[in-house]
Design a protein around this motif. Structure first.
Motif, PDB file in Angstrom:
ATOM      1  N   ALA A   1      -6.078  -2.908  15.952  1.00  0.00           N
ATOM      2  CA  ALA A   1      -5.206  -2.069  15.749  1.00  0.00           C
ATOM      3  C   ALA A   1      -4.707  -2.384  17.674  1.00  0.00           C
ATOM      4  O   ALA A   1      -6.069  -2.347  17.459  1.00  0.00           O
ATOM      5  N   PRO A   2      -3.927  -1.783  17.444  1.00  0.00           N
ATOM      6  CA  PRO A   2      -3.424  -2.539  19.360  1.00  0.00           C
ATOM      7  C   PRO A   2      -4.325  -1.380  19.968  1.00  0.00           C
ATOM      8  O   PRO A   2      -4.981   0.109  19.024  1.00  0.00           O
ATOM      9  N   ASP A   3      -4.809  -1.226  20.905  1.00  0.00           N
ATOM     10  CA  ASP A   3      -5.614  -0.423  22.365  1.00  0.00           C
ATOM     11  C   ASP A   3      -4.689   0.937  22.011  1.00  0.00           C
ATOM     12  O   ASP A   3      -5.582   1.793  22.107  1.00  0.00           O
ATOM     13  N   ARG A   4      -3.412   0.840  22.132  1.00  0.00           N
ATOM     14  CA  ARG A   4      -2.753   1.913  22.648  1.00  0.00           C
ATOM     15  C   ARG A   4      -3.136   3.531  21.202  1.00  0.00           C
ATOM     16  O   ARG A   4      -2.293   4.197  21.342  1.00  0.00           O
ATOM     17  N   LEU A   5      -3.165   2.436  20.057  1.00  0.00           N
ATOM     18  CA  LEU A   5      -2.888   3.371  19.208  1.00  0.00           C
ATOM     19  C   LEU A   5      -4.866   3.807  18.157  1.00  0.00           C
ATOM     20  O   LEU A   5      -5.949   3.685  18.650  1.00  0.00           O
ATOM     21  N   GLU A   6      -4.231   5.038  18.513  1.00  0.00           N
ATOM     22  CA  GLU A   6      -5.393   5.770  17.972  1.00  0.00           C
ATOM     23  C   GLU A   6      -5.308   6.518  16.088  1.00  0.00           C
ATOM     24  O   GLU A   6      -4.187   7.212  15.934  1.00  0.00           O
ATOM     25  N   THR A   7      -6.178   6.489  15.559  1.00  0.00           N
ATOM     26  CA  THR A   7      -6.670   7.028  14.562  1.00  0.00           C
ATOM     27  C   THR A   7      -7.227   8.054  14.136  1.00  0.00           C
ATOM     28  O   THR A   7      -8.470   7.988  14.409  1.00  0.00           O
ATOM     29  N   TRP A   8      -7.102   8.227  12.579  1.00  0.00           N
ATOM     30  CA  TRP A   8      -7.760   8.939  12.293  1.00  0.00           C
ATOM     31  C   TRP A   8      -8.371   8.290  10.735  1.00  0.00           C
ATOM     32  O   TRP A   8      -7.174   9.076   9.781  1.00  0.00           O
ATOM     33  N   PRO A   9      -9.664   8.275  10.290  1.00  0.00           N
ATOM     34  CA  PRO A   9      -9.568   8.041   8.991  1.00  0.00           C
ATOM     35  C   PRO A   9      -8.925   8.970   7.848  1.00  0.00           C
ATOM     36  O   PRO A   9      -9.438  10.218   8.184  1.00  0.00           O
ATOM     37  N   LEU A  10      -8.087   8.597   7.150  1.00  0.00           N
ATOM     38  CA  LEU A  10      -8.216   9.741   5.337  1.00  0.00           C
ATOM     39  C   LEU A  10      -8.393   9.553   4.366  1.00  0.00           C
ATOM     40  O   LEU A  10      -9.591  10.203   4.196  1.00  0.00           O
ATOM     41  N   PHE A  11      -8.062   8.523   3.729  1.00  0.00           N
ATOM     42  CA  PHE A  11      -8.745   8.196   2.621  1.00  0.00           C
ATOM     43  C   PHE A  11      -8.704   6.362   2.118  1.00  0.00           C
ATOM     44  O   PHE A  11      -7.852   5.503   3.044  1.00  0.00           O
ATOM     45  N   GLN A  12      -8.694   6.204   0.942  1.00  0.00           N
ATOM     46  CA  GLN A  12      -8.487   4.389   0.512  1.00  0.00           C
ATOM     47  C   GLN A  12      -7.427   4.562  -0.578  1.00  0.00           C
ATOM     48  O   GLN A  12      -8.166   4.713  -1.203  1.00  0.00           O
ATOM     49  N   GLN A  13      -6.465   3.934  -0.691  1.00  0.00           N
ATOM     50  CA  GLN A  13      -5.506   3.799  -1.606  1.00  0.00           C
ATOM     51  C   GLN A  13      -6.079   3.108  -2.478  1.00  0.00           C
ATOM     52  O   GLN A  13      -5.987   2.282  -2.560  1.00  0.00           O
ATOM     53  N   ARG A  14      -6.458   3.540  -3.584  1.00  0.00           N
ATOM     54  CA  ARG A  14      -6.184   2.371  -4.900  1.00  0.00           C
ATOM     55  C   ARG A  14      -5.292   2.241  -5.573  1.00  0.00           C
ATOM     56  O   ARG A  14      -4.267   2.690  -5.340  1.00  0.00           O
ATOM     57  N   TYR A  15      -5.095   0.499  -6.448  1.00  0.00           N
ATOM     58  CA  TYR A  15      -4.320   0.155  -6.956  1.00  0.00           C
ATOM     59  C   TYR A  15      -4.313   0.174  -8.249  1.00  0.00           C
ATOM     60  O   TYR A  15      -4.968   0.071  -8.576  1.00  0.00           O
ATOM     61  N   ALA A  16      -3.704   0.377  -9.279  1.00  0.00           N
ATOM     62  CA  ALA A  16      -3.823   0.240 -10.711  1.00  0.00           C
ATOM     63  C   ALA A  16      -2.166  -0.559 -11.356  1.00  0.00           C
ATOM     64  O   ALA A  16      -1.285  -0.293 -10.474  1.00  0.00           O
ATOM     65  N   VAL A  17      -1.948  -0.560 -12.103  1.00  0.00           N
ATOM     66  CA  VAL A  17      -1.548  -1.540 -13.073  1.00  0.00           C
ATOM     67  C   VAL A  17      -0.269  -0.798 -14.033  1.00  0.00           C
ATOM     68  O   VAL A  17      -0.610   0.147 -14.914  1.00  0.00           O
ATOM     69  N   ALA A  18       1.027  -0.650 -13.639  1.00  0.00           N
ATOM     70  CA  ALA A  18       2.396   0.647 -14.155  1.00  0.00           C
ATOM     71  C   ALA A  18       2.447  -0.553 -15.478  1.00  0.00           C
ATOM     72  O   ALA A  18       3.515  -1.207 -15.285  1.00  0.00           O
ATOM     73  N   VAL A  19       2.659  -0.182 -16.771  1.00  0.00           N
ATOM     74  CA  VAL A  19       3.241  -1.071 -17.693  1.00  0.00           C
ATOM     75  C   VAL A  19       3.752  -0.075 -18.736  1.00  0.00           C
ATOM     76  O   VAL A  19       3.605   1.134 -18.576  1.00  0.00           O
ATOM     77  N   ALA A  20       4.726  -0.895 -19.594  1.00  0.00           N
ATOM     78  CA  ALA A  20       5.148   0.340 -20.380  1.00  0.00           C
ATOM     79  C   ALA A  20       4.984   0.680 -21.687  1.00  0.00           C
ATOM     80  O   ALA A  20       3.570   0.232 -21.910  1.00  0.00           O
ATOM     81  N   ALA A  21       4.713   1.497 -22.206  1.00  0.00           N
ATOM     82  CA  ALA A  21       4.530   2.326 -22.835  1.00  0.00           C
ATOM     83  C   ALA A  21       3.891   1.809 -24.312  1.00  0.00           C
ATOM     84  O   ALA A  21       3.050   1.902 -24.488  1.00  0.00           O
ATOM     85  N   HIS A  22       4.978   0.661 -24.802  1.00  0.00           N
ATOM     86  CA  HIS A  22       4.959  -0.047 -25.624  1.00  0.00           C
ATOM     87  C   HIS A  22       3.880  -1.029 -26.125  1.00  0.00           C
ATOM     88  O   HIS A  22       3.504  -1.699 -26.401  1.00  0.00           O
ATOM     89  N   HIS A  23       3.852  -1.575 -24.450  1.00  0.00           N
ATOM     90  CA  HIS A  23       2.390  -2.655 -24.596  1.00  0.00           C
ATOM     91  C   HIS A  23       1.333  -2.682 -24.614  1.00  0.00           C
ATOM     92  O   HIS A  23       1.188  -1.407 -25.039  1.00  0.00           O
ATOM     93  N   ARG A  24       0.899  -3.573 -24.596  1.00  0.00           N
ATOM     94  CA  ARG A  24      -1.204  -3.657 -25.610  1.00  0.00           C
ATOM     95  C   ARG A  24      -1.374  -2.639 -24.940  1.00  0.00           C
ATOM     96  O   ARG A  24      -2.916  -1.699 -25.655  1.00  0.00           O
TER      97      ARG A  24
END
Length: 314
Positions: A150-173
């Motif tokens: 992170a750049p020295d000029r950037l002040e940050t506050w943690p929010l959360f961890q973004q989890r990722y998953a897979v979007a498949v068609a409803a008719h997929h197995r």
């Protein structure tokens, strides 16, 4: 509330005299306030050892709760003072593409109610693009993936961890909602959204010896979801996202995530709406219900691969 303010000042300075100076009170007054707080909690909050003042176990336990309480009270006071103001109240906020932010939506809705003159300007892009625009001026606050450096000029506050998953068609197995192994879907058609989630998935799959086939490329998540619902390919989306014709399922053999932060350029003066948003954001719990914020779920931990992917996305 002043007792909590004094407590937080001591936790920052670990020195009662310096904390009193920061709060513009005498040291005996601050000490008495801390003692009253200790009486309420029924235990000592600080071990006072001259220059080695530090939190007790009880102090460490109550610290996050008191921080959240103080931020919430400050946010409420700020918003209450703003009611009835007739001035235009601008807020320019940069949000990295691909994030799922229901808490931000709720905060903005509340701001619009309490700040009748609020004017919003929401800008998107990759985390790197949003951050670069903020550093150059013109953006009050950013919500982005935490940069590796992170750049020295950037002040940050943690929010959360973004989890990722897979979007498949409803008719997929995989439409039955059960977790899918990476090897089962890596060779099937994929849709590239050009966001951080896609980059994390590509790097994680390659690290496990699979090479995803990105047959289609789109510019927005809505376009990707439309194609996925037609069965033209799979897409990486934030966990918990719902869309017609799709099922969002997790990967059984790895965990995909990135750390999301709220950021601002240090030392730059913030407007009324930006300060209100910042205080409200810090007082809220952003972590989606039912997720593990420690990021330790999964048969294979791909933290190094994810870190590399997040860096490339930035």
């Amino acid at each position: 509330m002043h007792q909590i303010k004094y407590f937080l000042a001591v936790t920052r300075t670990l020195n009662f005299t310096r904390a009193a100076d920061q709060c513009n009170v005498t040291q005996p007054s601050l000490t008495r306030a801390i003692q009253k707080l200790e009486d309420e909690f029924g235990g000592i909050l600080f071990n006072r050892e001259r220059a080695l003042t530090h939190l007790t176990e009880l102090g460490r336990m109550v610290l996050p709760h008191l921080e959240q309480t103080y931020e919430a009270a400050e946010a409420a006071t700020l918003l209450a003072n703003s009611i009835g103001k007739a001035e235009v109240t601008p807020l320019v906020i940069g949000v990295a593409d691909g994030l799922h932010l229901p808490v931000m939506d709720d905060i903005l809705a509340n701001l619009a109610t309490t700040l009748p003159a609020l004017t919003l300007d929401v800008r998107g892009g990759t985390s790197a693009q949003v951050l670069d625009a903020a550093l150059k001026g013109g953006i009050d606050l950013v919500i982005i993936a935490m940069p590796e450096q992170a750049p020295d000029r950037l002040e940050t506050w943690p929010l959360f961890q973004q989890r990722y998953a897979v979007a498949v068609a409803a008719h997929h197995r995989g439409g039955n909602g059960q977790p899918i192994a990476m090897a089962e879907v890596a060779a099937e058609p994929w849709i590239d959204c050009g966001d951080a989630g896609t980059a994390i998935w590509r790097n994680a799959a390659c690290a496990m010896g699979s090479t995803p086939t990105f047959r289609h490329k789109v510019e927005s998540r809505s376009q990707a979801l439309r194609l996925a619902a037609l069965g033209l390919g799979h897409v990486i989306v934030p966990a918990g996202l719902a869309a017609p014709g799709l099922r969002v399922v997790s990967l059984s053999d790895c965990e995909l995530y990135q750390k999301v932060v709220l950021g601002a350029v240090a030392g730059r003066r913030r407007g009324y709406a930006a300060e209100a948003f910042l205080r409200a954001a810090r007082a809220r719990d952003w972590q989606p219900v039912g997720t593990d914020p420690a990021g330790q779920v999964g048969l294979i931990k791909l933290e190094s691969a994810q870190s590399t992917a997040a860096g490339s996305a930035l």
